[in-house]
Design a protein around this motif. Structure first.
Motif, PDB file in Angstrom:
ATOM      1  N   GLN A   1      -0.629   4.154  -6.831  1.00  0.00           N
ATOM      2  CA  GLN A   1      -1.683   4.661  -5.975  1.00  0.00           C
ATOM      3  C   GLN A   1      -2.886   5.016  -6.852  1.00  0.00           C
ATOM      4  OE1 GLN A   1      -1.437   4.642  -2.727  1.00  0.00           O
ATOM      5  NE2 GLN A   1       0.762   4.202  -2.590  1.00  0.00           N
ATOM      6  N   PRO A   2      -4.065   4.441  -6.584  1.00  0.00           N
ATOM      7  CA  PRO A   2      -5.244   4.775  -7.393  1.00  0.00           C
ATOM      8  C   PRO A   2      -5.715   6.196  -7.104  1.00  0.00           C
ATOM      9  CG  PRO A   2      -5.872   3.410  -5.528  1.00  0.00           C
ATOM     10  CD  PRO A   2      -4.364   3.484  -5.505  1.00  0.00           C
ATOM     11  N   ASN A   3      -6.375   6.806  -8.094  1.00  0.00           N
ATOM     12  CA  ASN A   3      -7.012   8.093  -7.806  1.00  0.00           C
ATOM     13  C   ASN A   3      -8.307   7.844  -7.032  1.00  0.00           C
ATOM     14  OD1 ASN A   3      -9.123   7.482  -9.655  1.00  0.00           O
ATOM     15  ND2 ASN A   3      -8.004   8.426 -11.345  1.00  0.00           N
TER      16      ASN A   3
ATOM     17  N   TYR B   1      -5.370  -3.131  -8.237  1.00  0.00           N
ATOM     18  CA  TYR B   1      -4.756  -2.331  -9.294  1.00  0.00           C
ATOM     19  C   TYR B   1      -5.751  -2.104 -10.426  1.00  0.00           C
ATOM     20  CZ  TYR B   1      -0.343  -3.865  -7.132  1.00  0.00           C
ATOM     21  OH  TYR B   1       0.675  -4.128  -6.251  1.00  0.00           O
TER      22      TYR B   1
ATOM     23  N   ILE C   1     -12.087  -0.023  -6.521  1.00  0.00           N
ATOM     24  CA  ILE C   1     -11.324  -1.162  -5.981  1.00  0.00           C
ATOM     25  C   ILE C   1     -11.956  -1.653  -4.686  1.00  0.00           C
ATOM     26  CG2 ILE C   1      -9.113  -1.787  -4.915  1.00  0.00           C
ATOM     27  CD1 ILE C   1      -7.776   0.019  -7.063  1.00  0.00           C
ATOM     28  N   ASP C   2     -12.379  -0.743  -3.830  1.00  0.00           N
ATOM     29  CA  ASP C   2     -13.039  -1.137  -2.572  1.00  0.00           C
ATOM     30  C   ASP C   2     -14.341  -1.890  -2.841  1.00  0.00           C
ATOM     31  OD1 ASP C   2     -11.031  -0.031  -1.057  1.00  0.00           O
ATOM     32  OD2 ASP C   2     -12.106   1.847  -0.640  1.00  0.00           O
TER      33      ASP C   2
ATOM     34  N   GLN D   1     -10.896   5.517  -8.728  1.00  0.00           N
ATOM     35  CA  GLN D   1     -10.375   4.161  -8.813  1.00  0.00           C
ATOM     36  C   GLN D   1     -10.352   3.494  -7.442  1.00  0.00           C
ATOM     37  OE1 GLN D   1      -6.573   4.886 -10.589  1.00  0.00           O
ATOM     38  NE2 GLN D   1      -7.396   5.196 -12.651  1.00  0.00           N
ATOM     39  N   ALA D   2     -10.016   4.252  -6.387  1.00  0.00           N
ATOM     40  CA  ALA D   2      -9.981   3.694  -5.028  1.00  0.00           C
ATOM     41  C   ALA D   2     -11.367   3.211  -4.607  1.00  0.00           C
ATOM     42  CB  ALA D   2      -9.453   4.736  -4.051  1.00  0.00           C
TER      43      ALA D   2
ATOM     44  N   LYS E   1      -3.435  -6.043  -2.440  1.00  0.00           N
ATOM     45  CA  LYS E   1      -3.562  -4.749  -3.104  1.00  0.00           C
ATOM     46  C   LYS E   1      -4.424  -4.896  -4.351  1.00  0.00           C
ATOM     47  CE  LYS E   1      -0.871  -0.678  -4.452  1.00  0.00           C
ATOM     48  NZ  LYS E   1       0.472  -0.045  -4.485  1.00  0.00           N
TER      49      LYS E   1
ATOM     50  N   ARG F   1       0.839  -1.206   0.000  1.00  0.00           N
ATOM     51  CA  ARG F   1       0.000   0.000   0.000  1.00  0.00           C
ATOM     52  C   ARG F   1       0.879   1.264   0.000  1.00  0.00           C
ATOM     53  NH1 ARG F   1      -5.196  -1.817   1.939  1.00  0.00           N
ATOM     54  NH2 ARG F   1      -5.360  -3.938   1.075  1.00  0.00           N
TER      55      ARG F   1
END
Length: 276
Positions: free
Chosen positions: A39-41, A90, A48-49, A44-45, A88, A29
């Motif tokens: 690191q996702p923007n 991506y 991903i969650d 994107q974060a 992680k 992370r």
């Protein structure tokens, strides 16, 4: 770059060998930005969650409904009381059977990888495909080499050979048949007639791969190698944590474009239209 990667890889290996999964997650992370990892923007974060919430096993249960057939119906339910931990997530370009780039989320956990199709307009998971770590035969990574037998790869040779990525090999097909597979398996067989049917099967074990690259790497090509090395390091950590036996190999990978010029046009148009 090579020295920084070596330091990261050594730290991940040490943590994974000792079974310290929390430390592995912390290193990947890169909260302190020590290794300048992916690191996702913000958008994107969130994606991903949501993908992790849909796909990952929880104690005493199974993944939420919504995965594709390969992830849900063909695989037995996971054992109870097992938490699947996300190392992680991506954003990647997943290359399909036509050689076309598809925007996907790749979740690497301590036991599986999940490739997730996500609708950013509706902000929801569409489907996913799961591959268990124990089913991976090997991972290859490095530069690509344009196939010599294709007109498309001849004209786009420089673009192809500037690319870097990785392939995950399994004994079962991950996706649909490409036009090359159809020609080799069905058309050639039909032309050969009875002689083909009577021939003994080849002795070698069949292998299939799925290819991945950094998302929209053409816009910032210098990031592609960094991204590739990070994902490979994450897969090696997962291998150490679970005691899996797949090989990780640096090599030059021969690349075909089964969809020809139409695939190359699709890929170029996709880069222009991407919204995040």
């Amino acid at each position: 770059m090579a020295e920084e990667f070596a330091v990261l890889e050594a730290s991940l290996t040490e943590a994974a060998k000792s079974g310290n999964i929390d430390h592995v997650i912390g290193l990947l992370r890169d909260v302190g930005r020590l290794h300048h990892l992916y690191q996702p923007n913000a958008a994107q974060a969130v994606a991903i969650d949501k993908a992790a919430a849909a796909c990952l096993r929880k104690s005493g249960g199974t993944p939420s409904p919504g995965g594709d057939a390969a992830a849900t119906s063909d695989q037995p339910p996971p054992p109870p009381a097992v938490d699947e931990k996300l190392l992680k997530g991506y954003m990647v370009s997943s290359v399909n059977e036509w050689g076309a780039d598809q925007t996907r989320i790749l979740l690497i956990t301590d036991s599986c990888i999940h490739r997730v199709k996500y609708n950013f307009t509706k902000d929801e998971v569409v489907s996913w495909h799961t591959t268990k770590m124990k089913d991976i035969l090997r991972i290859e990574y490095g530069n690509f080499k344009a196939a010599a037998s294709s007109i498309t790869t001849f004209f786009w040779r420089r673009d192809i050979e500037d690319q870097q990525g990785f392939r995950i090999y399994t004994a079962s097909r991950d996706g649909k048949k490409s036009i090359n597979d159809v020609v080799n398996e069905e058309v050639v067989a039909a032309l050969q007639g009875d002689d083909w049917e009577d021939a003994p099967p080849p002795p070698t074990t069949e292998e299939f791969f799925r290819e991945y690259r950094a998302l929209l790497a053409e816009d910032e090509p210098w990031k592609e190698e960094v991204f590739m090395l990070e994902v490979v390091a994450a897969m090696q950590a997962a291998r150490q944590l679970g005691g899996f036996r797949f090989e990780v190999r640096l090599t030059k990978m021969v690349k075909n474009i089964p969809g020809g010029v139409f695939t190359m046009m699709h890929n170029a148009n996709r880069r222009r239209q991407h919204g995040f």
